[in-house]
Design a protein around this motif. Structure first.
Motif, short mmCIF file in Angstrom:
data_model
loop_
_atom_site.label_atom_id
_atom_site.label_comp_id
_atom_site.label_asym_id
_atom_site.label_seq_id
_atom_site.Cartn_x
_atom_site.Cartn_y
_atom_site.Cartn_z
N SER A 251 0.81 -0.97 0.05
CA SER A 251 0.26 0.11 -0.10
C SER A 251 1.05 1.63 0.33
CB SER A 251 -0.94 0.51 1.50
OG SER A 251 -0.45 -0.01 2.65
N VAL A 252 0.37 2.32 -0.39
CA VAL A 252 1.13 3.93 -0.30
C VAL A 252 1.33 4.04 0.96
CG1 VAL A 252 0.87 6.24 -0.93
CG2 VAL A 252 0.42 4.51 -2.65
N TYR A 253 1.31 3.42 1.71
CA TYR A 253 0.85 3.84 3.48
C TYR A 253 2.16 3.32 3.60
CZ TYR A 253 1.07 3.34 8.23
OH TYR A 253 1.46 3.36 9.78
N LEU A 254 2.47 1.86 3.72
CA LEU A 254 3.23 1.74 3.71
C LEU A 254 4.45 1.67 3.16
CD1 LEU A 254 2.25 -2.01 5.14
CD2 LEU A 254 3.15 -0.44 6.10
N HIS B 242 6.19 -8.10 -10.75
CA HIS B 242 6.68 -9.41 -11.56
C HIS B 242 6.06 -8.11 -13.01
CE1 HIS B 242 2.18 -10.17 -10.40
NE2 HIS B 242 2.10 -9.76 -11.40
N GLN B 243 5.32 -6.73 -12.25
CA GLN B 243 4.35 -5.63 -12.35
C GLN B 243 5.43 -4.73 -13.08
OE1 GLN B 243 0.77 -4.32 -10.32
NE2 GLN B 243 1.01 -6.38 -8.79
N ASN B 244 4.78 -3.75 -13.98
CA ASN B 244 5.12 -2.19 -14.28
C ASN B 244 5.24 -1.61 -13.89
OD1 ASN B 244 5.64 -0.47 -16.05
ND2 ASN B 244 5.74 -1.47 -17.76
N LEU B 245 6.41 -1.27 -12.45
CA LEU B 245 6.19 -0.22 -11.73
C LEU B 245 6.33 1.54 -12.27
CD1 LEU B 245 9.28 -1.39 -9.31
CD2 LEU B 245 6.45 -1.33 -9.05
N PRO B 246 7.44 1.49 -13.61
CA PRO B 246 7.05 2.83 -13.48
C PRO B 246 4.97 3.14 -14.20
CG PRO B 246 8.62 2.12 -14.82
CD PRO B 246 7.54 0.48 -13.94
N GLN B 247 4.97 2.16 -14.87
CA GLN B 247 3.47 2.03 -15.25
C GLN B 247 2.80 2.67 -13.76
OE1 GLN B 247 1.83 -0.28 -17.79
NE2 GLN B 247 -0.38 -0.48 -17.30
N LYS B 248 2.51 1.78 -12.54
CA LYS B 248 2.17 1.96 -11.91
C LYS B 248 2.46 3.74 -10.97
CE LYS B 248 0.73 -2.20 -9.54
NZ LYS B 248 -0.27 -1.64 -9.03
N ILE B 249 3.97 4.06 -11.62
CA ILE B 249 3.90 5.32 -10.74
C ILE B 249 3.28 6.61 -11.57
CG2 ILE B 249 5.96 7.22 -10.68
CD1 ILE B 249 8.61 4.90 -10.62
N PHE C 232 2.51 3.79 -7.26
CA PHE C 232 3.41 3.29 -6.51
C PHE C 232 4.12 5.03 -6.63
CE2 PHE C 232 7.88 1.64 -5.88
CZ PHE C 232 7.21 -0.13 -4.99
N ARG C 233 4.64 4.67 -4.94
CA ARG C 233 6.43 5.96 -4.82
C ARG C 233 7.02 6.18 -6.20
NH1 ARG C 233 5.14 9.03 0.03
NH2 ARG C 233 6.84 9.76 -0.55
N ALA C 234 7.58 7.38 -6.88
CA ALA C 234 8.64 7.33 -7.77
C ALA C 234 9.36 6.97 -6.61
CB ALA C 234 8.23 8.57 -8.36
N ASP C 235 9.49 7.86 -5.48
CA ASP C 235 11.09 8.34 -5.21
C ASP C 235 11.43 6.72 -4.22
OD1 ASP C 235 8.38 8.14 -2.93
OD2 ASP C 235 9.00 9.75 -2.40
N LEU C 236 10.09 6.06 -3.80
CA LEU C 236 10.94 4.45 -3.54
C LEU C 236 11.53 3.69 -4.10
CD1 LEU C 236 10.42 2.37 -0.63
CD2 LEU C 236 8.13 1.82 -1.96
N TYR C 237 10.15 3.82 -5.79
CA TYR C 237 11.57 3.14 -6.98
C TYR C 237 12.69 3.79 -7.35
CZ TYR C 237 12.18 1.82 -11.15
OH TYR C 237 12.79 0.89 -13.35
N TYR C 238 13.28 4.76 -7.12
CA TYR C 238 14.05 4.55 -6.69
C TYR C 238 15.20 4.35 -6.07
CZ TYR C 238 12.87 7.86 -10.36
OH TYR C 238 12.14 8.26 -12.27
N ARG C 239 14.98 4.86 -5.13
CA ARG C 239 15.40 3.36 -3.76
C ARG C 239 15.46 1.89 -3.12
NH1 ARG C 239 18.01 6.60 0.30
NH2 ARG C 239 17.21 8.34 1.13
#
Length: 531
Positions: free
Chosen positions: A301-304, A337-344, A349-356
């Motif tokens: 979740s976005v909160y977590l 297995h999902q497309n995280l850039p699309q979820k962003i 999905f948080r972009a800053d978490l993705y880069y971390r």
């Protein structure tokens, strides 16, 4: 001076021996009496032992009197202390008030007060809760903080005639508990040698994994379902310097948000109704010094996601309901297995978490892109399945291997393993039947097609289909067959077969001889995820 006096076992002989010592006013430190033996420890200031021994020999029934190095009780205590000091777990023997009666070397090292006499100190000086709370109930485990560090305490009350007269306290640090949990999750090591394959893509993947293993940085593993993301994560851990520490895995899609939060971060005592007394450590604590694998990270979740991002900034966190900051040294490996850039882009999905998380990146190839690895994997799974069902391993011919190669394997390695297990379990001949293999693959393809069609019938742009809502769009339920409905089914079938082989709108458009805009429109219309 310590003496061992052997004598006949007769009434009053011990009193006569003590009378000798009293007569000469010798200072007795300790005395032990058993059948036929009397042990006496007198003040070391008496240098002339011959006089004592001579006087004792005058007693009727005494057969010998010799000097010894230790009293029996001292010998037993030395053996027990040596045994306790060899135990790496800190152990405290406490009286009913919580004062330290005895402790082993590991406990002394944990307290780390070299110039202080520890016996007699209260254990409450070092723990974060009331000692009497630890004594409630018969042996139990709970989380405590000992000198600012979290431990699991195992408390065994000492009972005398049903009354608590003290306790034995054993402490286990989170690292050791995490290693135990890691061993329970996987009974054998999972190094890169467990990854079967000789294709160039797998060789390159192994090389990259070994390089990444030496870097203590977050790794994001991407790949389709069933490609072996957890196996690669375990290989990363086994190739790293932390291989002897814990490797713990958590599936973010398997738990609701509140349970996932407490599983990951732990919770403090009284954090919520039903919370375990003393609190509970989370996987971040238990994996301290090792690796934590977060599978299906896109389902968090976005909160977590915000809490995880905060942790990744300085590797500090608080338990749920707690106020004490905990710092750990843990490597985070995540997978999806999902497309995280699309979820962003969708705001899920948080972009800053993705880069971390995406500091280092591994992309696992689909099985259909691994060439001759299918044959190697098939033979391995056949052998493994035969062992599990306790039967001879059947052979597989070239025609059957070719049939396996021709299939697209949307479920990847996991699907191959499941199909071969079923074939081996039902096989009765020396070879796996080519006919049975074809039927199994056809059935698998039919099931996949049925899932796609079911998805088309039940959802449209994420909402349940209602006939009158979609009348004008040319899509109807199976009970109301139309030309547009048949065309839609054909398009879904065509896309489900070709899109995995040509996984971009431009490649698929070139294969079908149409514009990539048309392909993009059709993929979106029928619920496929495009690039």
């Amino acid at each position: 001076m310590r003496l061992e006096i052997r004598s006949n076992d007769r009434i009053g002989i011990s009193q006569e021996i003590l009378h000798i010592f009293s007569k000469y006013a010798w200072d007795i430190r300790a005395i032990e009496v058993t059948a036929g033996f009397t042990y006496v420890h007198v003040n070391e200031s008496y240098q002339d032992s011959s006089l004592i021994i001579e006087q004792v020999h005058l007693i009727d029934g005494v057969t010998s009197c010799d000097e010894i190095e230790l009293m029996p009780q001292e010998r037993r205590e030395n053996h027990l202390r040596t045994l306790l000091n060899r135990i790496p777990t800190p152990i405290f023997d406490l009286d009913e008030a919580g004062n330290i009666l005895a402790l082993n070397q590991a406990a002394i090292h944990l307290i780390d007060l070299p110039d202080t006499k520890l016996e007699g100190l209260s254990i409450s000086e070092f723990i974060d809760q009331d000692f009497y709370g630890l004594l409630q109930g018969k042996g139990r485990e709970q989380s405590i903080v000992f000198k600012q560090d979290a431990h699991i305490a195992e408390v065994s009350p000492v009972l005398v005639e049903g009354q608590v007269r003290g306790a034995l306290l054993m402490l286990r640090d989170m690292n050791s508990l995490g290693r135990q949990m890691s061993l329970m999750q996987a009974q054998k090591e999972h190094g890169l040698e467990q990854i079967i394959g000789q294709s160039e893509t797998i060789k390159l993947l192994k090389q990259q994994t070994r390089r990444f293993a030496q870097l203590h940085l977050p790794v994001l593993i991407q790949g389709e379902t069933g490609t072996g993301k957890e196996l690669i994560a375990r290989g990363l851990h086994q190739e790293s310097e932390q291989k002897d520490a814990a490797f713990l895995a958590l599936n973010c899609a398997a738990l609701p948000e509140h349970l996932l939060e407490s599983e990951l971060f732990g919770y403090a005592s009284g954090a919520f109704t039903g919370a375990q007394k003393g609190g509970k450590p989370g996987l971040l604590e238990l994996a301290d010094g090792g690796t934590l694998f977060l599978d299906e990270i896109a389902e968090m979740s976005v909160y977590l996601q915000a809490k995880l991002l905060r942790f990744l900034q300085d590797y500090r966190f608080r338990r749920v309901g707690g106020n004490r900051e905990i710092k750990v040294n843990v490597r985070i490996i995540s997978a999806t297995h999902q497309n995280l850039p699309q979820k962003i882009e969708e705001g899920r999905f948080r972009a800053d978490l993705y880069y971390r998380l995406n500091v280092l990146n591994l992309v696992l190839p689909a099985l259909r892109h691994r060439g001759n690895d299918i044959a190697l994997l098939a033979k391995h799974f056949i052998q493994s399945a035969a062992i599990q069902v306790n039967m001879p391993a059947p052979l597989i011919d070239e025609a059957s291997i070719a049939e396996l190669h021709a299939y697209t394997w949307p479920g990847n390695i996991r699907q191959l393993q499941n199909i071969l297990f079923r074939l081996v379990a039902l096989n009765k001949g020396e070879y796996l039947s080519l006919k049975d293999i074809k039927q199994s693959l056809a059935q698998a393809a039919g099931e996949m097609k049925s899932v796609k069609k079911s998805h088309l019938r039940l959802e449209y742009d994420g909402e349940p289909i209602i006939d009158n809502k979609l009348q004008g769009q040319g899509i109807r339920t199976q009970d109301d067959k139309t030309w547009a409905n048949a065309q839609a089914e054909f398009e879904v079938d065509l896309l489900s077969r070709l899109y995995p082989l040509y996984p971009s709108t431009r490649k698929l458009a070139k294969r079908l001889g149409v514009s990539h805009n048309k392909i993009a429109m059709k993929l979106k219309e029928h619920g496929f995820t495009s690039d």
